[in-house]
Design a protein around this motif. Structure first.
Motif, PDB file in Angstrom:
ATOM      1  N   LEU A  66      23.634  35.335  17.506  1.00  0.00           N
ATOM      2  CA  LEU A  66      23.558  33.876  17.652  1.00  0.00           C
ATOM      3  C   LEU A  66      22.688  33.461  18.835  1.00  0.00           C
ATOM      4  CD1 LEU A  66      27.268  32.830  16.972  1.00  0.00           C
ATOM      5  CD2 LEU A  66      25.368  32.947  15.352  1.00  0.00           C
ATOM      6  N   GLY A  67      22.162  34.432  19.582  1.00  0.00           N
ATOM      7  CA  GLY A  67      21.258  34.096  20.678  1.00  0.00           C
ATOM      8  C   GLY A  67      21.863  34.168  22.066  1.00  0.00           C
ATOM      9  N   VAL A  68      23.071  34.718  22.181  1.00  0.00           N
ATOM     10  CA  VAL A  68      23.688  34.876  23.504  1.00  0.00           C
ATOM     11  C   VAL A  68      23.060  36.083  24.185  1.00  0.00           C
ATOM     12  CG1 VAL A  68      25.827  35.294  24.766  1.00  0.00           C
ATOM     13  CG2 VAL A  68      25.838  33.829  22.739  1.00  0.00           C
ATOM     14  N   LYS A  69      22.526  35.884  25.404  1.00  0.00           N
ATOM     15  CA  LYS A  69      21.859  36.961  26.121  1.00  0.00           C
ATOM     16  C   LYS A  69      21.943  36.684  27.619  1.00  0.00           C
ATOM     17  CE  LYS A  69      17.389  34.655  25.360  1.00  0.00           C
ATOM     18  NZ  LYS A  69      16.055  34.785  24.741  1.00  0.00           N
ATOM     19  N   PRO A  70      21.515  37.623  28.458  1.00  0.00           N
ATOM     20  CA  PRO A  70      21.590  37.410  29.912  1.00  0.00           C
ATOM     21  C   PRO A  70      20.932  36.103  30.332  1.00  0.00           C
ATOM     22  CG  PRO A  70      21.047  39.682  29.449  1.00  0.00           C
ATOM     23  CD  PRO A  70      21.025  38.969  28.122  1.00  0.00           C
ATOM     24  N   GLY A  71      21.601  35.408  31.273  1.00  0.00           N
ATOM     25  CA  GLY A  71      21.094  34.128  31.750  1.00  0.00           C
ATOM     26  C   GLY A  71      21.625  32.936  30.978  1.00  0.00           C
ATOM     27  N   LYS A  72      22.214  33.175  29.802  1.00  0.00           N
ATOM     28  CA  LYS A  72      22.815  32.112  29.000  1.00  0.00           C
ATOM     29  C   LYS A  72      24.335  32.136  29.192  1.00  0.00           C
ATOM     30  CE  LYS A  72      18.703  31.476  27.164  1.00  0.00           C
ATOM     31  NZ  LYS A  72      17.834  30.337  27.583  1.00  0.00           N
TER      32      LYS A  72
ATOM     33  N   HIS B  71      29.405  18.326  33.767  1.00  0.00           N
ATOM     34  CA  HIS B  71      28.963  18.921  35.031  1.00  0.00           C
ATOM     35  C   HIS B  71      28.546  20.374  34.819  1.00  0.00           C
ATOM     36  CE1 HIS B  71      28.866  20.180  39.211  1.00  0.00           C
ATOM     37  NE2 HIS B  71      29.758  21.123  38.930  1.00  0.00           N
ATOM     38  N   PHE B  72      29.276  21.098  33.953  1.00  0.00           N
ATOM     39  CA  PHE B  72      28.932  22.497  33.676  1.00  0.00           C
ATOM     40  C   PHE B  72      27.550  22.603  33.038  1.00  0.00           C
ATOM     41  CE2 PHE B  72      33.688  23.768  33.006  1.00  0.00           C
ATOM     42  CZ  PHE B  72      33.935  23.447  34.332  1.00  0.00           C
ATOM     43  N   LEU B  73      27.223  21.627  32.199  1.00  0.00           N
ATOM     44  CA  LEU B  73      25.942  21.669  31.480  1.00  0.00           C
ATOM     45  C   LEU B  73      24.752  21.602  32.433  1.00  0.00           C
ATOM     46  CD1 LEU B  73      26.812  19.214  28.571  1.00  0.00           C
ATOM     47  CD2 LEU B  73      26.631  21.698  28.420  1.00  0.00           C
ATOM     48  N   GLY B  74      24.949  20.976  33.574  1.00  0.00           N
ATOM     49  CA  GLY B  74      23.865  20.850  34.524  1.00  0.00           C
ATOM     50  C   GLY B  74      23.611  22.101  35.343  1.00  0.00           C
ATOM     51  N   GLU B  75      24.479  23.106  35.189  1.00  0.00           N
ATOM     52  CA  GLU B  75      24.349  24.325  35.996  1.00  0.00           C
ATOM     53  C   GLU B  75      23.538  25.412  35.302  1.00  0.00           C
ATOM     54  OE1 GLU B  75      28.388  24.746  38.522  1.00  0.00           O
ATOM     55  OE2 GLU B  75      28.658  24.866  36.357  1.00  0.00           O
ATOM     56  N   VAL B  76      23.824  25.606  34.017  1.00  0.00           N
ATOM     57  CA  VAL B  76      23.229  26.728  33.294  1.00  0.00           C
ATOM     58  C   VAL B  76      23.164  26.351  31.817  1.00  0.00           C
ATOM     59  CG1 VAL B  76      25.468  27.845  32.891  1.00  0.00           C
ATOM     60  CG2 VAL B  76      23.396  29.247  32.953  1.00  0.00           C
ATOM     61  N   GLU B  77      22.290  27.005  31.063  1.00  0.00           N
ATOM     62  CA  GLU B  77      22.158  26.698  29.632  1.00  0.00           C
ATOM     63  C   GLU B  77      23.340  27.291  28.861  1.00  0.00           C
ATOM     64  OE1 GLU B  77      19.097  27.281  25.858  1.00  0.00           O
ATOM     65  OE2 GLU B  77      18.603  28.122  27.827  1.00  0.00           O
ATOM     66  N   ILE B  78      24.134  26.409  28.259  1.00  0.00           N
ATOM     67  CA  ILE B  78      25.276  26.836  27.451  1.00  0.00           C
ATOM     68  C   ILE B  78      24.829  26.824  25.994  1.00  0.00           C
ATOM     69  CG2 ILE B  78      27.654  26.337  26.775  1.00  0.00           C
ATOM     70  CD1 ILE B  78      28.026  24.932  29.448  1.00  0.00           C
ATOM     71  N   VAL B  79      24.775  27.999  25.378  1.00  0.00           N
ATOM     72  CA  VAL B  79      24.220  28.116  24.027  1.00  0.00           C
ATOM     73  C   VAL B  79      25.298  28.180  22.953  1.00  0.00           C
ATOM     74  CG1 VAL B  79      22.092  29.202  24.815  1.00  0.00           C
ATOM     75  CG2 VAL B  79      24.067  30.639  24.238  1.00  0.00           C
ATOM     76  N   ALA B  80      26.537  28.418  23.364  1.00  0.00           N
ATOM     77  CA  ALA B  80      27.619  28.516  22.382  1.00  0.00           C
ATOM     78  C   ALA B  80      28.937  28.210  23.066  1.00  0.00           C
ATOM     79  CB  ALA B  80      27.654  29.907  21.749  1.00  0.00           C
ATOM     80  N   ALA B  81      29.961  28.012  22.254  1.00  0.00           N
ATOM     81  CA  ALA B  81      31.305  27.757  22.775  1.00  0.00           C
ATOM     82  C   ALA B  81      32.320  28.462  21.888  1.00  0.00           C
ATOM     83  CB  ALA B  81      31.587  26.262  22.824  1.00  0.00           C
TER      84      ALA B  81
ATOM     85  N   LEU C 118      33.678  44.512  20.491  1.00  0.00           N
ATOM     86  CA  LEU C 118      32.306  44.957  20.209  1.00  0.00           C
ATOM     87  C   LEU C 118      31.689  44.147  19.070  1.00  0.00           C
ATOM     88  CD1 LEU C 118      32.718  48.832  20.504  1.00  0.00           C
ATOM     89  CD2 LEU C 118      31.235  47.399  21.915  1.00  0.00           C
ATOM     90  N   ALA C 119      32.484  43.896  18.031  1.00  0.00           N
ATOM     91  CA  ALA C 119      31.988  43.111  16.903  1.00  0.00           C
ATOM     92  C   ALA C 119      31.682  41.680  17.326  1.00  0.00           C
ATOM     93  CB  ALA C 119      33.014  43.123  15.770  1.00  0.00           C
ATOM     94  N   CYS C 120      32.547  41.117  18.169  1.00  0.00           N
ATOM     95  CA  CYS C 120      32.311  39.767  18.679  1.00  0.00           C
ATOM     96  C   CYS C 120      31.020  39.733  19.496  1.00  0.00           C
ATOM     97  CB  CYS C 120      33.494  39.327  19.538  1.00  0.00           C
ATOM     98  SG  CYS C 120      33.260  37.725  20.339  1.00  0.00           S
ATOM     99  N   ALA C 121      30.819  40.742  20.347  1.00  0.00           N
ATOM    100  CA  ALA C 121      29.601  40.798  21.167  1.00  0.00           C
ATOM    101  C   ALA C 121      28.357  40.899  20.283  1.00  0.00           C
ATOM    102  CB  ALA C 121      29.672  41.983  22.123  1.00  0.00           C
ATOM    103  N   ALA C 122      28.451  41.740  19.259  1.00  0.00           N
ATOM    104  CA  ALA C 122      27.298  41.893  18.351  1.00  0.00           C
ATOM    105  C   ALA C 122      27.028  40.590  17.615  1.00  0.00           C
ATOM    106  CB  ALA C 122      27.575  43.025  17.370  1.00  0.00           C
ATOM    107  N   GLY C 123      28.090  39.899  17.202  1.00  0.00           N
ATOM    108  CA  GLY C 123      27.926  38.617  16.525  1.00  0.00           C
ATOM    109  C   GLY C 123      27.322  37.563  17.425  1.00  0.00           C
ATOM    110  N   LEU C 124      27.792  37.499  18.675  1.00  0.00           N
ATOM    111  CA  LEU C 124      27.251  36.535  19.632  1.00  0.00           C
ATOM    112  C   LEU C 124      25.782  36.819  19.925  1.00  0.00           C
ATOM    113  CD1 LEU C 124      30.238  36.240  22.147  1.00  0.00           C
ATOM    114  CD2 LEU C 124      29.425  34.454  20.590  1.00  0.00           C
ATOM    115  N   GLU C 125      25.435  38.106  19.984  1.00  0.00           N
ATOM    116  CA  GLU C 125      24.041  38.464  20.224  1.00  0.00           C
ATOM    117  C   GLU C 125      23.152  37.955  19.089  1.00  0.00           C
ATOM    118  OE1 GLU C 125      21.750  42.268  22.076  1.00  0.00           O
ATOM    119  OE2 GLU C 125      23.128  42.690  20.411  1.00  0.00           O
TER     120      GLU C 125
END
Length: 638
Positions: free
Chosen positions: A61-67, A107-117, A52-59
């Motif tokens: 940082l801008g991680v959201k549906p579609g990313k 190749h992955f980058l061309g599929e969807v917007e990757i905002v974090a790793a 839960l803390a990781c999810a809140a932290g990622l949120e």
């Protein structure tokens, strides 16, 4: 057949299951990870809180549906936790193979917007930074698990896992209702994982499996008897492979497994002995390697131990072979079995961490009869299963006492199977994906009226057992009109412990031939025991003594096929097929077109009467540099 079974509740999600496990089984161990020789345990309550803390932290940082968030590294508890956290946000968790090249990641980058790793260590962080330099500026944040070597990095967006969790915890504590809201936010139709097809015929296709898909598959596997509640498992399979996610994440969450993460890939065997898992899934090659290690160890043992081993194993193997052939009467039942368990079977299983193994599976390709019978004789009820990424890994499997080498078992409860007029296997289940990511044409080819076209040829026996023959696209014909599936013959060549890979040739030609790659570890050990000198893989692969081992494998295969499909000649290649060279996929599936183009001169020599052929083979080293192996290869007659 019955319609696909539904989940216990249509509202079950990853978040709901995490909350349930933390609430009802909070003190039970969810994850055990080995670090510097010590197993560290995390309870379900603590694991859920960290996710839960990781999810809140990622949120934040801008991680959201579609990313999407790229997951890169070997098996680590925090990387698994990160994937679950991303699912809570309705975003795409996208694991990649740890050995993925820069081109594969681009190749992955061309599929969807990757905002974090989320990266395992310095090596993987460097890879993502290189990806950034190549134009992937959208990866604004890189979270890393192992801090060693990263203390002096000043690249923008770098953050340790601990710091991310600290940020997320602060965000959660700002509003007491935020934990519950985050647990309930995602729906069953939201993504669980973003995987990729193997890419044998082209670039890998994106496959998004929903939370409904993966949990339905987990339930289907449970109802088929693959596992029960509270299993102990070892998390060592590649995180980008659907089989790992299906067991280590989805089934573990739904049925509260204890997931044990080894210290390193190199310590898996030792760590497995310490854990003694109750469930174990491995590819045929892994079962082969373990068998080779057991046999080598016995040959180095005392005369008495060797005699006891062969006395009991030979009789148990004969008894198990009779069972597989539908005959009755086991020499070792029951007194001999008890003695064998005490003196031989039990100690061998204990040495390799299989003393508590209740559910053992092999999948991905066919397994050799000798290997399969050995483990069954040892008292391990090894079974085969069948599935693919598009159906969340699980579709059919053998029951413990309904095992035949040529079948993959019956369809799991919740999975419908039918065979179309062309002989292709079609599947239907709640675990089937919705389609390839942003590829409507490929999706239309794969899905038809709710059925998944597997691309595999096969048939159902009268007793409901499914037989898989090979890829429909790989059904080929000789010049004489003989129908064959190269992969079927290749797998049987690989039943030999001395052959790691094979490519069978002959479409449109009068005869079948093959190129093979020897297994360096197995053949190298054989050479040492038998006093055969060599200086390299290229040297060892061409030794006349080794060719005799390969001849035995070819002769065995020729006895199992009709005369027009017997292999006439072969070449032992001076290097292994390598995913870095593009010859096989990361899951070791042959890229047939690449191999045929790269070894065109070798193939021509197999058919023009040549006695040998000079080859210049491409080799990609660990540094990324590309070199060549130059060698003259003898054309060997079978």
């Amino acid at each position: 057949m019955a319609e696909g079974a539904k989940l216990h509740s249509a509202s079950e999600t990853i978040g709901a299951l995490l909350a349930r496990n933390a609430s009802s089984h909070g003190s039970s161990i969810a994850v055990r990870e080995k670090e510097r020789g010590i197993w560290k345990e995390t309870t379900w309550a603590d694991y859920a809180e960290e996710i839960l803390a990781c999810a809140a932290g990622l949120e934040k940082l801008g991680v959201k549906p579609g990313k999407a968030v790229l997951i890169l590294g070997d098996n680590r508890a925090r990387l698994y936790g990160g994937m679950l956290a991303i699912s809570l946000l309705g975003a795409y968790a996208m694991p990649a193979y740890p050995g993925a090249t820069l081109d594969e990641l681009q190749h992955f980058l061309g599929e969807v917007e990757i905002v974090a790793a989320i990266a395992e260590d310095q090596e993987q962080v460097d890879k993502i930074l290189e990806l950034r330099d190549a134009g992937a500026s959208g990866i604004a944040h890189i979270i890393y698990d192992e801090t060693r070597g990263l203390g002096f990095y000043e690249d923008e967006g770098l953050m340790s896992w601990d710091h991310l969790v600290e940020v997320g915890t602060h965000h959660l504590n700002e509003d007491p209702k935020r934990r519950e809201e985050l647990s309930k936010r995602a729906t069953p139709d939201d993504p669980a994982i973003f995987l990729h097809s193997s890419g044998t015929t082209g670039a890998p296709k994106g496959i998004v499996l929903s939370q409904k898909n993966v949990l339905a598959a987990a339930k289907n596997g449970h109802d088929a008897g693959a596992y029960g509640e509270g299993e102990e498992i070892l998390a060592y399979l590649p995180m980008a492979w659907v089989g790992d996610y299906a067991i280590t994440v989805a089934a573990a969450l739904l049925y509260r497994f204890t997931v044990n993460v080894p210290e390193r890939q190199e310590t898996v065997v030792r760590d497995m002995r310490e854990i003694a898992p109750t469930f174990y899934l491995a590819a045929p090659r892994s079962w082969d390697q373990m068998l080779t290690t057991i046999q080598v160890g016995m040959e180095d043992s005392t005369r008495l131990k060797k005699w006891l081993y062969h006395f009991f194993m030979d009789r148990a193997t004969a008894a198990e072979t009779r069972k597989l052939n539908g005959q009755t009467g086991g020499v070792l039942e029951p007194l001999g079995r008890m003695l064998g368990e005490l003196l031989v079977f039990g100690p061998v299983k204990d040495q390799f961490g299989m003393s508590r193994l209740k559910n053992a599976f092999t999948g991905g390709e066919a397994i050799g009869e000798d290997t399969f019978v050995f483990y069954r004789a040892l008292g391990i009820k090894l079974r085969q299963f069948y599935g693919q990424t598009e159906i969340s890994a699980i579709s059919a499997m053998q029951a413990p006492d309904e095992v035949r080498l040529h079948t993959v078992g019956k369809p799991a409860p919740g999975v419908d199977v039918k065979i179309d007029d062309s002989g292709e296997i079609l599947l239907r289940s709640d675990s089937v994906f919705e389609g390839y990511f942003n590829k409507p044409e490929a999706t239309a080819e794969a899905l038809e009226g709710g059925w998944l076209r597997t691309g595999d040829a096969g048939y159902l026996e009268d007793n409901g057992q499914l037989v898989v023959l090979g890829r429909v696209s790989e059904v080929m014909y000789t010049a004489g009109g003989e129908r064959y599936v190269p992969n079927y013959i290749e797998n049987r060549l690989k039943f030999s412990p001395y052959i790691k890979d094979a490519a069978v040739l002959g479409a449109g030609l009068d005869e079948l031939t093959a190129m093979v790659c020897v297994d360096f570890e197995a053949v190298g050990h054989w050479a040492e025991v038998n006093g055969v000198p060599y200086v390299s893989y290229a040297d060892l692969s061409q030794r006349d003594e080794v060719s005799k081992l390969l001849h035995q494998a070819f002769e065995r295969v020729n006895k199992a096929v009709t005369e027009p499909l017997q292999l006439k000649r072969f070449v032992s290649l001076p290097k292994e097929f390598d995913p870095d060279d593009g010859e096989i996929t990361r899951t070791r599936k042959l890229r047939r077109k690449v191999v045929q183009e790269r070894y065109a001169d070798v193939i021509a020599a197999l058919y023009d009467g040549s006695k040998e052929v000079h080859v210049s083979a491409q080799v990609t080293y660990e540094t990324g540099e590309v070199g060549k192996v130059e060698k003259s290869l003898p054309i060997r007659e079978v």
